[in-house]
Motif scaffolding. Structure first.
Motif, PDB file in Angstrom:
ATOM      1  N   CYS A   5      36.006  39.446  38.408  1.00 59.25           N
ATOM      2  CA  CYS A   5      37.339  40.024  38.205  1.00 59.25           C
ATOM      3  C   CYS A   5      37.196  41.548  38.209  1.00 59.25           C
ATOM      4  O   CYS A   5      36.427  42.117  37.423  1.00 59.25           O
ATOM      5  CB  CYS A   5      37.899  39.542  36.869  1.00 59.25           C
ATOM      6  N   GLN A   6      37.915  42.202  39.106  1.00 63.10           N
ATOM      7  CA  GLN A   6      37.742  43.653  39.272  1.00 63.10           C
ATOM      8  C   GLN A   6      38.231  44.430  38.049  1.00 63.10           C
ATOM      9  O   GLN A   6      37.645  45.441  37.669  1.00 63.10           O
ATOM     10  CB  GLN A   6      38.491  44.107  40.527  1.00 63.10           C
ATOM     11  N   LEU A   7      39.278  43.902  37.422  1.00 65.04           N
ATOM     12  CA  LEU A   7      39.810  44.594  36.240  1.00 65.04           C
ATOM     13  C   LEU A   7      38.753  44.583  35.129  1.00 65.04           C
ATOM     14  O   LEU A   7      38.475  45.607  34.493  1.00 65.04           O
ATOM     15  CB  LEU A   7      41.081  43.875  35.779  1.00 65.04           C
ATOM     16  N   ASN A  53      35.470  34.042  39.053  1.00 67.59           N
ATOM     17  CA  ASN A  53      35.557  35.474  38.704  1.00 67.59           C
ATOM     18  C   ASN A  53      34.973  35.780  37.333  1.00 67.59           C
ATOM     19  O   ASN A  53      34.951  36.923  36.902  1.00 67.59           O
ATOM     20  CB  ASN A  53      36.994  36.001  38.853  1.00 67.59           C
ATOM     21  N   PRO A 103      39.022  40.428  43.469  1.00 67.20           N
ATOM     22  CA  PRO A 103      38.123  39.642  44.324  1.00 67.20           C
ATOM     23  C   PRO A 103      38.794  38.407  44.918  1.00 67.20           C
ATOM     24  O   PRO A 103      38.219  37.763  45.794  1.00 67.20           O
ATOM     25  CB  PRO A 103      37.011  39.227  43.362  1.00 67.20           C
ATOM     26  N   GLU A 104      39.974  38.050  44.408  1.00 73.45           N
ATOM     27  CA  GLU A 104      40.612  36.829  44.908  1.00 73.45           C
ATOM     28  C   GLU A 104      41.453  37.116  46.154  1.00 73.45           C
ATOM     29  O   GLU A 104      41.672  36.223  46.984  1.00 73.45           O
ATOM     30  CB  GLU A 104      41.450  36.201  43.798  1.00 73.45           C
ATOM     31  N   PHE A 158      48.128  40.746  42.628  1.00 71.84           N
ATOM     32  CA  PHE A 158      46.705  40.964  42.359  1.00 71.84           C
ATOM     33  C   PHE A 158      46.458  42.438  42.048  1.00 71.84           C
ATOM     34  O   PHE A 158      47.093  43.322  42.620  1.00 71.84           O
ATOM     35  CB  PHE A 158      45.877  40.611  43.601  1.00 71.84           C
ATOM     36  N   CYS A 159      45.482  42.700  41.180  1.00 67.00           N
ATOM     37  CA  CYS A 159      45.108  44.082  40.851  1.00 67.00           C
ATOM     38  C   CYS A 159      44.458  44.742  42.072  1.00 67.00           C
ATOM     39  O   CYS A 159      44.016  44.057  42.997  1.00 67.00           O
ATOM     40  CB  CYS A 159      44.081  44.128  39.728  1.00 67.00           C
ATOM     41  N   HIS A 215      40.823  38.004  29.881  1.00 70.75           N
ATOM     42  CA  HIS A 215      39.368  38.039  30.032  1.00 70.75           C
ATOM     43  C   HIS A 215      38.592  37.393  28.898  1.00 70.75           C
ATOM     44  O   HIS A 215      37.555  37.888  28.471  1.00 70.75           O
ATOM     45  CB  HIS A 215      38.881  39.491  30.228  1.00 70.75           C
ATOM     46  N   SER A 220      40.826  35.342  33.462  1.00 72.93           N
ATOM     47  CA  SER A 220      41.310  36.718  33.654  1.00 72.93           C
ATOM     48  C   SER A 220      42.778  36.875  33.319  1.00 72.93           C
ATOM     49  O   SER A 220      43.184  37.867  32.716  1.00 72.93           O
ATOM     50  CB  SER A 220      41.080  37.141  35.099  1.00 72.93           C
TER      51      SER A 220
HETATM   52  S1  SF4 Z   1      42.850  40.338  36.417  1.00 75.23           S
HETATM   53 FE1  SF4 Z   1      41.048  40.161  37.737  1.00 75.23          FE
HETATM   54  S2  SF4 Z   1      41.247  38.229  38.822  1.00 75.23           S
HETATM   55 FE2  SF4 Z   1      43.261  38.739  37.937  1.00 75.23          FE
HETATM   56  S3  SF4 Z   1      44.373  39.849  39.560  1.00 75.23           S
HETATM   57 FE3  SF4 Z   1      43.319  41.390  38.333  1.00 75.23          FE
HETATM   58  S4  SF4 Z   1      41.329  41.697  39.304  1.00 75.23           S
HETATM   59 FE4  SF4 Z   1      42.191  39.796  40.099  1.00 75.23          FE
END
Ligand code: SF4
Ligand code: SF4
Length: 723
Positions: free
Chosen positions: A594-596, A515, A418-419, A413-414, A523, A519
């Motif tokens: 999605c935070q990214l 999200n 949020p997950e 995860f980034c 996105h 993603s």
């Molecule tokens: S792309 Fe978005 S949903 Fe996927 S791991 Fe990164 S922050 Fe989480």
């Protein structure tokens, strides 16, 4: 709001006769589609062709000018079904998706399409996600082509060849009334180069020149007795027509060489790796002139028997370079040669790996071993083998010098995803309700199966998390929890999972990660996406394609929304869902953009505010080194890449302490987890204020004065004690 914008690059799609296109493979494919006169294009995102969908979307104005319809399909099945436009009408079109997973989803429509046959050219651009960079099960699309009798074009990875294969692919499709697959590996999608462009062509019919009268032909309906006729037509007319077209239009290429008592047969997509291997051992030059003849299969299905025998007949041995397994081509080439009584030895698997990506290194080893064993005429083996040995030795030396093997870097995860908090919550909820089985799904949330969470017992397909719980659920002591992303929900989870569970009165728990985007594929928007970014979270939404409305529409009664970062609330909701006496499906919609995507969305807004002199607050978390006990339970419950360790500066301790680096986006999970799991109180929250106002300065001044007074008084106490 896709990951990458092609707004500037798509202007290249306007180039006309005599111009030169310079750019990336995926954009060249789009240009070739326009040069071929398509009337419709569509698809479903997925690497390595996600960017093709992004290009198509960014090119909508140009498409509109040409009357080309662009459809963002809800699934690969929908994209394949779109090709039905070409069944009755002289309308060319293309669909794209990630293969083999997308082809699995699309296979019902593909079988029907291939059986009915096409009038206008129909092309499927498949991103062959095979090998080391792949994110899916390792299978080949070749099997689908063979089983449905769809022609498989596998172009040499350079722009002129790719463009030519798109254009000829449409002609082949029409000449044989059969859809065509264009197989692009990841390197082909992103290869850069140039080609001479042609004017874009308008389709025979399009949005600007519409069909007046619908056509009906029972022969095109996939029902008996038409299906029997269709099968016969495939074998007796369409297949020979395709073979003739491929041969007459030189779609496959022969590169002659002086050492012509041996040869190499390769898939088009493998050509670059083959020629590079030959260059490395001194058997080809930088311009692709090879001493060993090469038969390059730009069409890998169907094979052209007369070409195969013509290439092999005068050779003692050929090397078949065919990536992946089973060895369909090697077996087919062997069968063609033996039926023609040609005794050329076919080498392939054995010299080359049976399975896995044919990297430059794998092909180099295979080619070198083939040359060593076959001893091509006129080739001095000594320098060839010496060069090969030098490369092998240099690699071995590099490994030795590195000492320890380089640690693998698994995906995860980034920062601030949020997950992640949902899986932290699941770990903590397990302490209260006991261990439960989790049916995982495809999406970023599949990373939960990796450390530190190791949550998710099975993955059966995109949007199939809930459906895959239905067999095991009734056999488990506790309710099974299924996970599904919002992308998977709209792809097919709503019907194959939710509607099915309600229909069968399944007593399970479903967590939907809302999200806002697909993603994992870059996105792209989904039906519940909000224009411009963000998510529709919380309460029931009055309009739009809303997840909660869809759930209620198919009869789900127990629905809860939680903000993913509120770990205690997620734990409580999970516990309720697991323990309530109420039967039927319980759905938790876990809201968190999605935070990214969020960071990409807000970064320009924030920098504009800072530039304009406005007050901007950025929240970060940190660890108080003096308080941290060094047991690292926070890391085991989070896994955020920003949450790391560093050596302690305390001379009386030697365990490293937790440390939050500068990438922290202040999602708050650290604090939430410490609170929910009752960890040590070492986390602190800091607000970094840019362009502070008068109140901020006054507050800071006050804090400085209090801190300085407190430190003076503690110094004084120390001195008194010392005296
Ligand atoms: S792309 Fe978005 S949903 Fe996927 S791991 Fe990164 S922050 Fe989480
Ligand atoms: S608050 Fe914690 S979990 Fe969130 S980004 Fe910062 S270090 Fe990572």
């Amino acid at each position: 709001m896709a990951e990458r914008s092609f707004k500037k690059e798509v202007e290249l799609l306007r180039l006309g006769d005599g111009d030169t296109f310079e750019g990336e493979g995926i954009l060249a494919v789009t240009k070739a589609l326009l040069q071929s006169g398509v009337s419709y294009v569509g698809g479903y995102q997925g690497a390595p062709v996600s960017h093709l969908m992004d290009v198509l979307n960014d090119a909508r104005p140009i498409m509109h000018e040409l009357g080309v319809h662009v459809e963002t399909c809800a699934s690969e099945a929908g994209a394949a079904a779109m090709l039905g436009a070409s069944v009755n009408y002289p309308v060319r079109g293309a669909a794209t998706w990630k293969s083999t997973v997308g082809t699995n989803v699309a296979s019902d429509a593909l079988s029907n399409l291939a059986s009915a046959g096409v009038t206008g050219g129909a092309m499927i651009v498949i991103g062959e996600d095979y090998g080391e960079g792949s994110s899916i099960i390792q299978e080949r699309s070749h099997a689908f082509a063979m089983k449905s009798q769809i022609w498989l074009v596998d172009p040499r990875p350079n722009l002129p060849s790719i463009v030519k294969m798109v254009e000829q692919g449409f002609e082949l499709s029409e000449a044989s009334s059969t859809p065509v697959m264009l197989e692009l590996r990841i390197r082909a999608c992103h290869v850069h180069g140039r080609f001479a462009t042609k004017d874009n062509r308008r389709g025979t019919f399009s949005g600007q020149n519409r069909i007046a009268d619908p056509s009906f032909d029972y022969g095109r309906i996939c029902l008996p007795p038409a299906t029997y006729v269709q099968e016969k037509d495939k074998i007796e007319r369409r297949w020979p027509a395709a073979v003739n077209f491929i041969r007459d239009h030189d779609m496959n290429e022969v590169f002659h060489g002086s050492a012509d008592d041996v040869g190499i047969v390769c898939q088009g997509g493998m050509y670059n790796a083959v020629i590079r291997a030959l260059q490395q051992v001194g058997l080809a030059d930088a311009f692709g002139e090879s001493a060993i003849p090469i038969y390059c299969l730009n069409v890998t299905y169907p094979l052209v028997p007369s070409e195969v025998t013509a290439f092999c007949a005068s050779k003692r041995a050929v090397l078949m370079v065919e990536e992946g397994q089973p060895a369909y081509l090697e077996e087919a080439v062997n069968a063609i040669l033996r039926k023609s009584d040609v005794q050329t030895r076919v080498m392939g698997k054995g010299l080359l790996p049976t399975a896995g990506e044919y990297t430059g290194e794998a092909v180099l080893h295979g080619v070198a071993r083939f040359v060593e064993g076959a001893v091509p005429k006129g080739v001095d083996l000594a320098p060839v083998l010496q060069r090969y040995q030098q490369i092998v030795d240099a690699k071995a030396k590099a490994v030795r010098l590195l000492g320890e093997p380089i640690p693998t870097r698994p995906p995860g995860f980034c920062t601030g995803c949020p997950e992640r908090p949902v899986f932290s919550a699941m770990k903590l909820a397990e302490q209260k309700v006991g261990k439960f089985h989790v049916s995982a799904d495809i999406g970023c949330h599949t990373f939960s199966t990796l450390p530190p969470f190791n949550i998710g017992n099975t993955v059966l397909g995109y949007g199939l998390g809930l459906a895959s719980s239905t067999g095991i659920g009734p056999n488990m002591d506790r309710r099974v929890v299924s996970v599904m992303g919002d992308g998977g929900f709209w792809h097919n989870g709503l019907t194959s999972g939710v509607a099915n569970a309600v229909f069968n009165d399944d007593d399970g728990v479903l967590v939907i990660m809302n999200n806002g985007y697909t993603s994992a594929t870059g996105h792209q928007a989904i039906p519940s996406s909000v224009k411009g970014g963000g998510i529709r979270s919380g309460a029931f939404q009055p309009d739009g394609q809303d997840i909660e409305r869809a759930l209620r529409g198919v009869g789900v009664k127990w629905i809860r929304h939680v903000r993913t970062y509120s770990v205690s609330k997620v734990i409580g909701t999970l516990r309720d869902a697991m323990t309530t006496k109420r039967g039927g499906l319980k759905v938790i919609i876990a809201d968190g953009e999605c935070q990214l995507a969020r960071q990409r969305r807000i970064r320009p807004e924030v920098s504009a505010k800072v530039k304009a002199g406005n007050r901007v607050v950025r929240t970060r978390f940190g660890v108080d080194e003096d308080v941290c006990t060094g047991d690292h339970s926070c890391i085991r419950l989070s896994g955020c890449p920003s949450l790391s360790v560093k050596p302690t500066s305390d001379p009386l301790r030697d365990d490293p302490v937790a440390h939050v680096n500068n990438d922290c986006v202040g999602c708050g999970l650290c604090g939430e987890v410490s609170h929910a799991a009752v960890l040590c109180p070492s986390f602190f929250k800091a607000d970094i204020v840019r362009n502070p106002g008068r109140l901020d300065r006054w507050r800071q001044g006050l804090r400085d004065r209090v801190i300085s007074r407190l430190s003076r008084s503690s110094d004084a106490t120390r001195q008194e004690n010392a005296a």
